[in-house]
Write a protein that holds these residues in place. Structure first.
Motif, PDB file in Angstrom:
ATOM      1  N   GLU A 186     -47.060 -48.205 -38.397  1.00 22.40           N
ATOM      2  CA  GLU A 186     -47.950 -47.936 -37.327  1.00 22.40           C
ATOM      3  C   GLU A 186     -46.398 -48.256 -36.333  1.00 22.40           C
ATOM      4  N   PRO A 187     -46.622 -47.886 -34.711  1.00 20.46           N
ATOM      5  CA  PRO A 187     -45.733 -48.165 -33.646  1.00 20.46           C
ATOM      6  C   PRO A 187     -46.058 -49.735 -33.464  1.00 20.46           C
ATOM      7  N   ALA A 188     -48.094 -49.631 -33.586  1.00 17.95           N
ATOM      8  CA  ALA A 188     -47.655 -50.591 -32.968  1.00 17.95           C
ATOM      9  C   ALA A 188     -47.647 -52.479 -33.398  1.00 17.95           C
ATOM     10  N   LEU A 189     -47.992 -52.211 -35.557  1.00 15.27           N
ATOM     11  CA  LEU A 189     -47.343 -52.951 -35.968  1.00 15.27           C
ATOM     12  C   LEU A 189     -46.034 -53.608 -36.233  1.00 15.27           C
ATOM     13  N   PRO A 222     -33.387 -32.466 -37.109  1.00 12.72           N
ATOM     14  CA  PRO A 222     -34.939 -33.065 -37.710  1.00 12.72           C
ATOM     15  C   PRO A 222     -34.339 -33.048 -38.771  1.00 12.72           C
ATOM     16  N   ARG A 223     -33.690 -33.964 -39.438  1.00 13.01           N
ATOM     17  CA  ARG A 223     -33.703 -33.173 -41.970  1.00 13.01           C
ATOM     18  C   ARG A 223     -35.489 -33.534 -41.535  1.00 13.01           C
ATOM     19  N   TYR A 224     -35.935 -35.024 -41.244  1.00  9.23           N
ATOM     20  CA  TYR A 224     -37.291 -34.608 -42.208  1.00  9.23           C
ATOM     21  C   TYR A 224     -38.434 -34.773 -41.111  1.00  9.23           C
ATOM     22  N   PRO A 225     -39.513 -33.857 -41.225  1.00 11.20           N
ATOM     23  CA  PRO A 225     -40.948 -33.748 -40.282  1.00 11.20           C
ATOM     24  C   PRO A 225     -40.882 -34.958 -40.072  1.00 11.20           C
ATOM     25  N   GLY A 226     -41.772 -35.381 -39.077  1.00  7.91           N
ATOM     26  CA  GLY A 226     -42.236 -36.432 -38.184  1.00  7.91           C
ATOM     27  C   GLY A 226     -41.313 -37.773 -37.984  1.00  7.91           C
ATOM     28  N   LYS A 227     -39.844 -36.973 -38.081  1.00  6.20           N
ATOM     29  CA  LYS A 227     -39.229 -38.864 -37.516  1.00  6.20           C
ATOM     30  C   LYS A 227     -39.377 -38.805 -37.010  1.00  6.20           C
ATOM     31  N   ALA A 228     -38.963 -40.441 -36.398  1.00  2.00           N
ATOM     32  CA  ALA A 228     -39.612 -40.733 -35.012  1.00  2.00           C
ATOM     33  C   ALA A 228     -38.315 -40.226 -33.906  1.00  2.00           C
ATOM     34  N   HIS A 229     -37.940 -39.929 -32.885  1.00  2.00           N
ATOM     35  CA  HIS A 229     -38.018 -39.775 -31.633  1.00  2.00           C
ATOM     36  C   HIS A 229     -36.818 -40.773 -30.889  1.00  2.00           C
ATOM     37  N   LEU A 230     -35.786 -41.022 -30.415  1.00  2.00           N
ATOM     38  CA  LEU A 230     -35.738 -42.170 -29.180  1.00  2.00           C
ATOM     39  C   LEU A 230     -35.502 -42.421 -27.905  1.00  2.00           C
ATOM     40  N   SER A 231     -37.349 -41.699 -27.611  1.00  2.00           N
ATOM     41  CA  SER A 231     -38.114 -42.276 -26.517  1.00  2.00           C
ATOM     42  C   SER A 231     -39.231 -43.132 -26.413  1.00  2.00           C
ATOM     43  N   ASP A 232     -40.147 -43.297 -25.503  1.00  2.00           N
ATOM     44  CA  ASP A 232     -40.794 -44.308 -25.518  1.00  2.00           C
ATOM     45  C   ASP A 232     -42.218 -43.665 -26.050  1.00  2.00           C
ATOM     46  N   THR A 233     -42.652 -42.175 -26.057  1.00  2.00           N
ATOM     47  CA  THR A 233     -43.108 -41.652 -25.915  1.00  2.00           C
ATOM     48  C   THR A 233     -43.533 -40.872 -26.961  1.00  2.00           C
ATOM     49  N   ASP A 234     -42.444 -40.544 -28.202  1.00  2.00           N
ATOM     50  CA  ASP A 234     -42.446 -39.358 -28.852  1.00  2.00           C
ATOM     51  C   ASP A 234     -43.042 -39.732 -29.598  1.00  2.00           C
ATOM     52  N   HIS A 235     -42.413 -41.393 -30.263  1.00  2.00           N
ATOM     53  CA  HIS A 235     -42.862 -41.756 -31.972  1.00  2.00           C
ATOM     54  C   HIS A 235     -43.759 -42.109 -31.754  1.00  2.00           C
ATOM     55  N   ARG A 236     -45.065 -41.980 -30.854  1.00  3.25           N
ATOM     56  CA  ARG A 236     -46.481 -42.195 -31.284  1.00  3.25           C
ATOM     57  C   ARG A 236     -47.167 -41.705 -32.214  1.00  3.25           C
ATOM     58  N   LEU A 237     -47.877 -41.621 -33.039  1.00  2.00           N
ATOM     59  CA  LEU A 237     -48.500 -40.720 -33.784  1.00  2.00           C
ATOM     60  C   LEU A 237     -49.963 -40.547 -33.068  1.00  2.00           C
TER      61      LEU A 237
END
Length: 244
Positions: A186-189, A222-237
């Motif tokens: 989880e991003p928060a953790l 993207p190689r893996y579905p759901g891979k985190a991106h490099l912005s401050d909003t894209d990585h949130r579930l």
């Protein structure tokens, strides 16, 4: 009579004679009990001073990395950023004022600042256009995602405290870690873990992974579905809330 005087003199000398180890006896007026100051009183202060010194050293090293590497990256990408700004400004109906996205974010110590970035994701120019914020000290190269005032208001006291103790970053641990579906991802953790254990070595590892993910995504997608991106909003579930 003479024997009585000699006996009294011997007793007088014996009462004034120092005891073992050269110390005067209790009859000697020079003897005083020693008061020892407890050592435990100084231990917490020393430990606190050591932690503060370590935190200051880590903050200085992190700021030095931001200044040196951030200035170098800004100098290298300045021509591309200038060209992108010109293209966006000439593209109707935007103009120069609409080429930049302006948003209020919460920075170090809970102080708000205006975050400016290009309105394009091509070659991650939106992310690179935030490098001036790194040089000025409003952002760091690596850190938790910068939150909006509304998102920061939803945080609890503990989460708000550790977020205000570090600068938000262009990229971070939550942005480069692949999601496995486990709670630890989880991003928060991940952001909380970074705030507690951040250092120059971890920053360099995260930056290297950010570059690798960007290059791989640009070359093959993207190689893996759901891979985190490099912005401050894209990585949130989906459905993610900072209050959790």
């Amino acid at each position: 009579m003479r024997n009585a005087k000699q006996t009294a003199a011997r007793r007088k000398r014996r009462s004034a004679t120092p005891g073992p180890a050269g110390r005067a006896t209790a009859a000697s007026p020079s003897w005083r009990p020693r008061s020892r100051q407890p050592r435990s009183a100084a231990t917490p202060a020393a430990a606190t001073a050591e932690r503060v010194a370590g935190a200051l050293a880590a903050a200085s090293a992190k700021r030095t990395l931001d200044l040196v590497l951030g200035s170098a990256l800004l100098a290298l990408t300045a021509p591309a950023l200038a060209l992108a700004t010109l293209v966006l400004a000439l593209h109707p109906p935007r103009g120069l004022a609409r080429a930049l996205r302006r948003e209020t974010r919460i920075g170090l110590g809970g102080h708000p600042f205006e975050l400016r970035s290009l309105r394009t994701r091509r070659f991650r120019l939106d992310l690179l256009s935030r490098l001036p914020h790194v040089v000025r000290g409003e952002l760091s190269l690596v850190g938790p995602a910068p939150l909006t005032p509304d998102e920061a208001a939803l945080l609890g006291r503990a989460a708000g405290h550790w977020r205000q103790s570090v600068r938000p970053g262009l990229t971070g641990l939550a942005q480069v870690r692949a999601r496995s579906g486990m709670p630890w991802d989880e991003p928060a953790l991940l952001d909380a873990h970074y705030a507690e254990h951040h250092g120059t070595g971890l920053d360099l590892v995260i930056l290297a992974q950010s570059v690798r993910i960007h290059l791989r995504g640009a070359a093959h997608g993207p190689r893996y579905p759901g891979k985190a991106h490099l912005s401050d909003t894209d990585h949130r579930l989906p459905g993610y809330s900072v209050a959790e």
